[in-house]
Design an enzyme around this catalytic site. Sequence first.
Site: not given
Length: 231
Positions: A124, A159
């Site tokens: 991330s 994501h």
Amino acid sequence: MRQIIAMGGGGFSMEPGNPLLDQYVLNASGRSRPSVCFLPHATDDASRYALNFYTAFARLDARPFHLSLFTPPTADLESFLLGMDVIYVGGGNTKSMLALWREWGLDTILRKAYDKGIVLAGISAGANCWFQECSTDSIPGPYTMLPCLGLVPGSFCPHYDGEVERRPSLHRLLSSGSILPGYAADNSAAVHFADDAVTCVASVPSARVYRVGLEGRVVVEEALPTRYLGA
């Protein structure tokens, strides 16, 4: 060899019972028992994050360390980090993490680590940071483009399958010319840059990495061959 492994999601913090991506990161070092340093600087709960890291990596054949910027282990952060085989960056707020790194000079140190051949990895925010630009929710409101370290050309979006607005927001940014073409990775998928070679891997069979960009004014996605690490 200069290496970066950017994970869209997964690893010990999202898949505590599935070590496939974390083991892949360690294997990339080529060491039998690599030293791996965790950077939890994107979160306001760094102590908990570091504890979870130690719990996970104690089960793997590695020598785990972490770097706190509130209680640093040494004044010589450069020597500390350049002595590692792997540097693994956690998720959280990309903008805040990069600001902290610049204040401590870690942006410069991490470039040296990259040139030295230390494996740079992360999930991330810890994946966003290596690219020229990223799509981020660091600021409340719509997803925005954020300039990052620029070790990898183009942009990154994590994501990609895990948050409802990730894909449409990236398409809007691309369509408006607000972000560079680049890569998007699902949760549980990673893109591995090793000098000029690009390899995509995943810890679940369905996860994918995409090359994203524009043809004329149309957003295009190319699903890249992604190897399931459990096969």
